[in-house]
Design a protein around this motif. Structure first.
Motif, PDB file in Angstrom:
ATOM      1  N   MET A   1      18.904  52.294   6.628  1.00  0.00           N
ATOM      2  CA  MET A   1      18.360  51.258   7.048  1.00  0.00           C
ATOM      3  C   MET A   1      19.022  50.607   8.282  1.00  0.00           C
ATOM      4  N   SER A   2      20.231  51.081   8.371  1.00  0.00           N
ATOM      5  CA  SER A   2      21.448  50.359   9.351  1.00  0.00           C
ATOM      6  C   SER A   2      20.703  50.536  10.985  1.00  0.00           C
ATOM      7  N   LYS A   3      20.102  51.466  11.176  1.00  0.00           N
ATOM      8  CA  LYS A   3      19.439  51.677  12.615  1.00  0.00           C
ATOM      9  C   LYS A   3      18.124  51.097  12.643  1.00  0.00           C
ATOM     10  N   HIS A   4      17.622  50.639  11.924  1.00  0.00           N
ATOM     11  CA  HIS A   4      16.290  49.838  11.838  1.00  0.00           C
ATOM     12  C   HIS A   4      16.619  48.578  12.873  1.00  0.00           C
ATOM     13  N   PRO A   5      15.260  48.005  13.218  1.00  0.00           N
ATOM     14  CA  PRO A   5      15.391  46.844  14.046  1.00  0.00           C
ATOM     15  C   PRO A   5      15.819  45.371  13.529  1.00  0.00           C
ATOM     16  N   ILE A   6      16.112  44.668  14.217  1.00  0.00           N
ATOM     17  CA  ILE A   6      16.364  43.437  13.794  1.00  0.00           C
ATOM     18  C   ILE A   6      14.955  42.812  14.153  1.00  0.00           C
ATOM     19  N   GLY A   7      14.284  42.125  13.444  1.00  0.00           N
ATOM     20  CA  GLY A   7      12.858  41.326  13.641  1.00  0.00           C
ATOM     21  C   GLY A   7      13.308  39.950  13.854  1.00  0.00           C
ATOM     22  N   ILE A   8      12.536  39.532  15.200  1.00  0.00           N
ATOM     23  CA  ILE A   8      12.794  37.969  15.499  1.00  0.00           C
ATOM     24  C   ILE A   8      11.394  37.694  15.666  1.00  0.00           C
ATOM     25  N   PHE A   9      10.771  36.333  15.237  1.00  0.00           N
ATOM     26  CA  PHE A   9       9.771  35.692  15.442  1.00  0.00           C
ATOM     27  C   PHE A   9       9.626  34.045  15.705  1.00  0.00           C
ATOM     28  N   ASP A  10       8.908  33.860  16.882  1.00  0.00           N
ATOM     29  CA  ASP A  10       8.891  32.309  17.115  1.00  0.00           C
ATOM     30  C   ASP A  10       7.465  32.038  17.532  1.00  0.00           C
ATOM     31  N   SER A  11       6.990  30.615  17.517  1.00  0.00           N
ATOM     32  CA  SER A  11       5.846  30.161  17.742  1.00  0.00           C
ATOM     33  C   SER A  11       5.616  30.374  19.426  1.00  0.00           C
ATOM     34  N   GLY A  12       6.076  31.379  20.075  1.00  0.00           N
ATOM     35  CA  GLY A  12       6.260  31.505  21.544  1.00  0.00           C
ATOM     36  C   GLY A  12       7.406  32.171  21.889  1.00  0.00           C
ATOM     37  N   ILE A  13       7.685  31.404  23.407  1.00  0.00           N
ATOM     38  CA  ILE A  13       8.852  32.016  24.042  1.00  0.00           C
ATOM     39  C   ILE A  13      10.193  31.522  23.540  1.00  0.00           C
ATOM     40  N   GLU A  30      19.078  47.442  17.628  1.00  0.00           N
ATOM     41  CA  GLU A  30      17.503  47.462  18.307  1.00  0.00           C
ATOM     42  C   GLU A  30      16.856  46.185  17.772  1.00  0.00           C
ATOM     43  N   ILE A  31      15.994  45.490  18.431  1.00  0.00           N
ATOM     44  CA  ILE A  31      15.207  44.522  18.217  1.00  0.00           C
ATOM     45  C   ILE A  31      13.829  44.183  18.738  1.00  0.00           C
ATOM     46  N   ILE A  32      12.868  43.526  17.811  1.00  0.00           N
ATOM     47  CA  ILE A  32      11.781  43.491  18.078  1.00  0.00           C
ATOM     48  C   ILE A  32      11.248  42.098  17.977  1.00  0.00           C
ATOM     49  N   TYR A  33      10.819  41.604  18.950  1.00  0.00           N
ATOM     50  CA  TYR A  33      10.506  39.973  19.285  1.00  0.00           C
ATOM     51  C   TYR A  33       8.955  39.805  19.101  1.00  0.00           C
ATOM     52  N   LEU A  34       8.533  38.784  18.291  1.00  0.00           N
ATOM     53  CA  LEU A  34       7.271  38.326  18.169  1.00  0.00           C
ATOM     54  C   LEU A  34       6.962  37.072  18.815  1.00  0.00           C
ATOM     55  N   LYS A  64       6.918  47.196  11.018  1.00  0.00           N
ATOM     56  CA  LYS A  64       7.678  47.947  12.206  1.00  0.00           C
ATOM     57  C   LYS A  64       9.102  48.021  11.685  1.00  0.00           C
ATOM     58  N   ASN A  65       9.319  48.142  10.500  1.00  0.00           N
ATOM     59  CA  ASN A  65      10.445  48.576   9.927  1.00  0.00           C
ATOM     60  C   ASN A  65      11.998  47.856   9.836  1.00  0.00           C
ATOM     61  N   CYS A  66      11.528  46.391  10.304  1.00  0.00           N
ATOM     62  CA  CYS A  66      12.693  45.667  10.372  1.00  0.00           C
ATOM     63  C   CYS A  66      13.812  45.495   9.034  1.00  0.00           C
ATOM     64  N   ALA A 216      27.072  38.204  10.462  1.00  0.00           N
ATOM     65  CA  ALA A 216      27.616  38.052   8.909  1.00  0.00           C
ATOM     66  C   ALA A 216      26.814  38.674   7.924  1.00  0.00           C
ATOM     67  N   VAL A 217      25.433  38.432   7.989  1.00  0.00           N
ATOM     68  CA  VAL A 217      24.600  38.841   6.853  1.00  0.00           C
ATOM     69  C   VAL A 217      24.187  40.274   7.055  1.00  0.00           C
ATOM     70  N   LEU A 218      24.327  40.782   8.354  1.00  0.00           N
ATOM     71  CA  LEU A 218      24.176  42.273   8.460  1.00  0.00           C
ATOM     72  C   LEU A 218      25.358  42.773   7.908  1.00  0.00           C
ATOM     73  N   LYS A 219      26.546  42.436   8.129  1.00  0.00           N
ATOM     74  CA  LYS A 219      27.803  42.953   7.722  1.00  0.00           C
ATOM     75  C   LYS A 219      27.885  42.995   6.033  1.00  0.00           C
ATOM     76  N   ALA A 220      27.477  41.711   5.386  1.00  0.00           N
ATOM     77  CA  ALA A 220      27.532  41.670   3.993  1.00  0.00           C
ATOM     78  C   ALA A 220      26.400  42.561   3.579  1.00  0.00           C
ATOM     79  N   ASN A 221      25.334  42.891   4.239  1.00  0.00           N
ATOM     80  CA  ASN A 221      24.259  43.923   3.517  1.00  0.00           C
ATOM     81  C   ASN A 221      24.595  45.269   4.109  1.00  0.00           C
ATOM     82  N   ASP A 222      25.845  45.664   4.718  1.00  0.00           N
ATOM     83  CA  ASP A 222      26.249  46.991   5.073  1.00  0.00           C
ATOM     84  C   ASP A 222      24.874  47.481   6.050  1.00  0.00           C
ATOM     85  N   LEU A 223      24.406  46.366   6.866  1.00  0.00           N
ATOM     86  CA  LEU A 223      23.274  46.661   7.868  1.00  0.00           C
ATOM     87  C   LEU A 223      23.464  47.112   9.327  1.00  0.00           C
TER      88      LEU A 223
END
Length: 259
Positions: A1-13, A30-34, A64-66, A216-223
Motif C-alpha cells: 500500500m505504500s505506493k498507493h496515492p494520498i487522497g485529498i478532498f475539499d469543497s472546491g479549489i 502520489e496524490i489524487i485531489y477531488l 482509486k486505492n488511496c 507523521a501518520v504515514l510514517k506511523a502506519n509504515d505507508l
C-alpha cells in the motif's frame, strides 16, 4: 500500500493550498485531489448534508486505492471527520482553525477567526475554542461570500477586498494581533489581507501543520512511499476545469469528473 496515492478532498479549489504544502514536504508521494466545486461552499450546509458529501468523496477516493485521506476542508473536518473515522479503516487527516497557536502566541490577548458558518457553529470548533482560548478575546466572523468568489477565480477582485474590510474591521477594533484563517480557500486571500491588516497582525493557516501531520501518520502506519522519483498528481473537479488549472502547476493533470 505504500505506493498507493494520498487522497485529498475539499469543497472546491481551497484545499489546493493544503495540497501544495503536502507536495512540497512529500514530493515522491502520489496524490489524487477531488474538488467538489459543484457543491461549494460546504459552510452553509447542514451537518447531515456535509457528512453525506464527505462520504461521497471518501468512497470515490477509496475506489482509486488511496491509502490515507486528507479532509482539506475545515467545515468537512469539524462536521464529518468523526463519522469518517468510525466507519472507514484508513487514516484520516483533518483540518481545524489554528486557535491553539494563535491563543498561546497572542500578546494582546485578542485573536480574530475568519471561517465559514459551518465551521464556527460546529461542536468540534467550540470544543477547541473552549480548550485553548479561555483567556483570550476571540472575534469570530463568517466569511460570507468569499468562497464563491474564489471558486470563480475572483480572489484578487475589488469585491473580495470590500468584503474583507467589513470582516476585519471589528477584529482590529478589538486589538487582535493574530488572524486565524479557518477555511482552506482563505490562504488565497493573504495578499489582499496584507493590504488591509496592520503589519503587526500575523496571519495563521493550517497548511504546513497538516502536511507534517500527514507525514507523521504515514510514517506511523509504515505507508511512506520509498520511491525517489516525483509521484504523479491527478486533480478531478465536477465544475470548471479551467479555473482549477489556474490554481495548480501546468504540469499536473486536471480532469472533469461528474461526482
Amino acid at each position: 500500500m505504500s505506493k498507493h496515492p494520498i487522497g485529498i478532498f475539499d469543497s472546491g479549489i481551497g484545499g489546493t493550498s493544503i495540497f501544495k504544502e503536502i507536495r512540497a514536504l512529500l514530493p515522491n508521494e502520489e496524490i489524487i485531489y477531488l474538488a467538489d466545486s459543484k457543491n461549494a461552499p460546504y459552510g452553509n450546509k447542514s451537518e447531515e448534508n456535509i457528512i453525506q458529501l464527505s462520504i461521497k468523496n471518501t468512497e470515490l477516493l477509496l475506489k482509486k486505492n488511496c491509502k490515507i485521506i486528507v479532509v482539506a476542508c475545515n467545515t468537512a473536518t469539524t462536521n464529518a471527520i468523526d463519522y469518517l473515522r468510525k466507519n472507514y479503516k484508513i487514516p484520516f487527516i483533518g483540518i481545524e482553525p489554528a486557535i491553539k497557536p494563535a491563543s498561546l502566541l497572542s500578546a494582546s490577548k485578542a485573536i480574530g477567526i475568519l471561517a465559514t458558518k459551518g465551521t464556527l457553529s460546529s461542536a468540534l470548533f467550540h470544543k477547541t475554542s473552549d480548550l485553548y482560548a479561555k483567556n483570550v478575546t476571540v472575534v469570530e466572523r463568517i466569511g460570507e461570500g468569499l468562497v464563491p468568489l474564489i471558486e470563480a477565480g475572483k480572489q484578487n477582485s475589488d469585491e473580495i477586498k470590500k468584503l474583507l474590510i467589513g470582516y476585519i474591521e471589528p477584529m482590529l477594533k478589538a486589538n487582535i494581533d493574530y488572524l486565524v484563517l479557518g477555511c482552506t480557500h482563505y490562504p488565497y486571500l493573504i495578499p489582499q489581507l496584507k493590504e488591509i491588516l496592520p503589519s503587526h497582525v500575523k496571519i495563521i493557516d493550517s497548511g504546513l501543520a497538516v502536511a507534517k501531520q500527514t507525514e507523521a501518520v504515514l510514517k506511523a502506519n509504515d505507508l511512506l512511499n520509498k520511491e525517489k522519483t516525483n509521484g504523479f498528481v491527478q486533480f478531478y473537479t465536477n465544475s470548471d476545469v479551467d479555473i482549477l488549472k489556474t490554481f495548480v502547476e501546468d504540469s499536473f493533470e486536471v480532469n472533469y469528473l461528474d461526482f
